[in-house]
Each structure stands twice: as structure tokens, then as C-alpha cells.
Design a protein around this motif. Structure first.
Motif, PDB file in Angstrom:
ATOM      1  N   SER A  36      30.550   7.650  22.712  1.00 16.36           N
ATOM      2  CA  SER A  36      31.059   9.017  22.522  1.00 16.36           C
ATOM      3  C   SER A  36      31.431   9.686  23.841  1.00 16.36           C
ATOM      4  N   MET A  37      30.734   9.358  24.905  1.00 16.56           N
ATOM      5  CA  MET A  37      31.056   9.973  26.199  1.00 16.56           C
ATOM      6  C   MET A  37      32.373   9.452  26.775  1.00 16.56           C
ATOM      7  N   PHE A  38      32.840   8.338  26.271  1.00 16.73           N
ATOM      8  CA  PHE A  38      34.103   7.773  26.757  1.00 16.73           C
ATOM      9  C   PHE A  38      35.276   8.103  25.842  1.00 16.73           C
ATOM     10  N   GLY A  39      35.042   8.044  24.542  1.00 20.79           N
ATOM     11  CA  GLY A  39      36.121   8.272  23.590  1.00 20.79           C
ATOM     12  C   GLY A  39      36.199   9.694  23.067  1.00 20.79           C
ATOM     13  N   GLY A  40      35.095  10.434  23.192  1.00 25.72           N
ATOM     14  CA  GLY A  40      35.057  11.792  22.672  1.00 25.72           C
ATOM     15  C   GLY A  40      34.529  11.833  21.248  1.00 25.72           C
ATOM     16  N   MET A  41      34.148  13.021  20.830  1.00 28.51           N
ATOM     17  CA  MET A  41      33.529  13.177  19.511  1.00 28.51           C
ATOM     18  C   MET A  41      34.481  12.943  18.336  1.00 28.51           C
ATOM     19  N   LEU A  86      27.102 -15.054  25.912  1.00 29.39           N
ATOM     20  CA  LEU A  86      26.661 -14.125  24.888  1.00 29.39           C
ATOM     21  C   LEU A  86      26.715 -14.758  23.503  1.00 29.39           C
ATOM     22  N   ASP A  87      25.782 -14.364  22.655  1.00 31.09           N
ATOM     23  CA  ASP A  87      25.815 -14.842  21.275  1.00 31.09           C
ATOM     24  C   ASP A  87      26.803 -14.002  20.463  1.00 31.09           C
ATOM     25  N   ALA A  88      27.052 -14.408  19.229  1.00 26.54           N
ATOM     26  CA  ALA A  88      28.045 -13.730  18.388  1.00 26.54           C
ATOM     27  C   ALA A  88      27.685 -12.274  18.145  1.00 26.54           C
ATOM     28  N   LYS A  89      26.424 -11.977  17.890  1.00 24.67           N
ATOM     29  CA  LYS A  89      26.004 -10.599  17.644  1.00 24.67           C
ATOM     30  C   LYS A  89      26.354  -9.700  18.828  1.00 24.67           C
ATOM     31  N   THR A  90      26.020 -10.148  20.021  1.00 28.43           N
ATOM     32  CA  THR A  90      26.295  -9.345  21.219  1.00 28.43           C
ATOM     33  C   THR A  90      27.788  -9.201  21.440  1.00 28.43           C
ATOM     34  N   ARG A  91      28.536 -10.258  21.238  1.00 23.24           N
ATOM     35  CA  ARG A  91      29.992 -10.183  21.397  1.00 23.24           C
ATOM     36  C   ARG A  91      30.602  -9.161  20.438  1.00 23.24           C
ATOM     37  N   PHE A  92      30.122  -9.136  19.191  1.00 24.00           N
ATOM     38  CA  PHE A  92      30.661  -8.162  18.241  1.00 24.00           C
ATOM     39  C   PHE A  92      30.235  -6.741  18.571  1.00 24.00           C
ATOM     40  N   LEU A  93      29.019  -6.559  19.069  1.00 23.41           N
ATOM     41  CA  LEU A  93      28.601  -5.220  19.477  1.00 23.41           C
ATOM     42  C   LEU A  93      29.456  -4.716  20.644  1.00 23.41           C
ATOM     43  N   VAL A  94      29.781  -5.602  21.570  1.00 20.21           N
ATOM     44  CA  VAL A  94      30.671  -5.236  22.678  1.00 20.21           C
ATOM     45  C   VAL A  94      32.065  -4.909  22.147  1.00 20.21           C
ATOM     46  N   THR A  95      32.532  -5.680  21.175  1.00 24.33           N
ATOM     47  CA  THR A  95      33.836  -5.418  20.567  1.00 24.33           C
ATOM     48  C   THR A  95      33.855  -4.055  19.893  1.00 24.33           C
ATOM     49  N   ILE A  96      32.787  -3.738  19.157  1.00 22.78           N
ATOM     50  CA  ILE A  96      32.682  -2.421  18.527  1.00 22.78           C
ATOM     51  C   ILE A  96      32.728  -1.324  19.576  1.00 22.78           C
ATOM     52  N   ALA A  97      32.007  -1.510  20.660  1.00 25.37           N
ATOM     53  CA  ALA A  97      32.001  -0.510  21.729  1.00 25.37           C
ATOM     54  C   ALA A  97      33.402  -0.280  22.279  1.00 25.37           C
ATOM     55  N   GLY A  98      34.116  -1.349  22.527  1.00 26.69           N
ATOM     56  CA  GLY A  98      35.474  -1.215  23.045  1.00 26.69           C
ATOM     57  C   GLY A  98      36.396  -0.517  22.071  1.00 26.69           C
ATOM     58  N   LEU A  99      36.330  -0.912  20.806  1.00 27.71           N
ATOM     59  CA  LEU A  99      37.195  -0.303  19.800  1.00 27.71           C
ATOM     60  C   LEU A  99      36.837   1.161  19.564  1.00 27.71           C
ATOM     61  N   ALA A 100      35.548   1.475  19.595  1.00 29.61           N
ATOM     62  CA  ALA A 100      35.083   2.835  19.303  1.00 29.61           C
ATOM     63  C   ALA A 100      35.317   3.802  20.456  1.00 29.61           C
ATOM     64  N   SER A 101      35.768   3.315  21.583  1.00 32.14           N
ATOM     65  CA  SER A 101      36.009   4.203  22.727  1.00 32.14           C
ATOM     66  C   SER A 101      37.502   4.455  22.951  1.00 32.14           C
ATOM     67  N   GLN A 102      38.341   3.885  22.098  1.00 33.10           N
ATOM     68  CA  GLN A 102      39.788   4.027  22.250  1.00 33.10           C
ATOM     69  C   GLN A 102      40.279   5.331  21.640  1.00 33.10           C
ATOM     70  N   PRO A 103      41.036   6.125  22.394  1.00 31.53           N
ATOM     71  CA  PRO A 103      41.538   7.391  21.853  1.00 31.53           C
ATOM     72  C   PRO A 103      42.398   7.204  20.601  1.00 31.53           C
TER      73      PRO A 103
END
Length: 95
Positions: free
Chosen positions: A68-73, A19-36
Motif C-alpha cells: 500500500s505504501m508503494f501503490g497507494g490505497m 525460491l519455492d513456488a509459494k514465495t515466488r507467487f507472493l512476490v508476484t502478488i506484491a509486484g502486481l498489487a503495487s502497480q498504479p
């Protein structure tokens, strides 16, 4: 923060054909944004870094909304607010 930092830690150093840097950071954002118990400073750093790596505001917003479906609103709302703050800071620097 420069491009060399991004490529060293999130670019093709880990896997030259990965993965390139952009994709890696988007995945990182997804992981962080789904944490309760999301932590805002690391999320903002990931958003800033994703922007440097070429991600646009729409891509970042879509990634957060997808989680949002994983972490909630409540978590999604907090993550979107963090993204908005980063985008507004960028706008302030461009003036």
C-alpha cells in the motif's frame, strides 16, 4: 492448474536452490498489487496460484497491505477486493 505447472514456472526449475513456488507467487502478488494501473485478472490468477502453492489468506492479505505504501490505497483496496473474491470463490467450491 496443477502442482507441476506451478513448479515448472514458479518452483525450483529456474534455480534449484532458489525460491519455492509459494514465495515466488507472493512476490508476484506484491509486484502486481503495487502497480498504479493494476490488472485484476493476472492478480487473481497469482492469488489462486499462491493458494495452490500453500499460501494462506493472511499471508496474501499481508503482502497486499505491505504494498500500500508503494501503490497507494486505491490500488490496495482494489487488490484486496480481488483477493476477497478469490477467497469467496474457494469457499464456494468447498461446500
Amino acid at each position: 492448474r496443477g502442482q507441476s505447472f506451478l513448479e515448472t514456472f514458479f518452483g525450483n526449475t529456474i534455480n534449484a536452490n532458489g525460491l519455492d513456488a509459494k514465495t515466488r507467487f507472493l512476490v508476484t502478488i506484491a509486484g502486481l498489487a503495487s502497480q498504479p494501473m493494476m490488472q485484476v485478472p493476472p492478480l487473481k490468477l497469482a492469488i489462486e496460484s499462491a493458494r495452490v502453492a500453500g499460501a494462506n489468506q493472511q499471508e496474501i492479505t499481508e503482502v497486499i497491505m505491505q504494498m500500500s505504501m508503494f501503490g497507494g490505497m486505491p490500488v490496495t483496496t482494489q487488490a484486496l477486493q480481488a483477493a476477497l473474491e478469490v477467497f469467496q470463490e474457494e469457499d464456494g467450491k468447498e461446500e
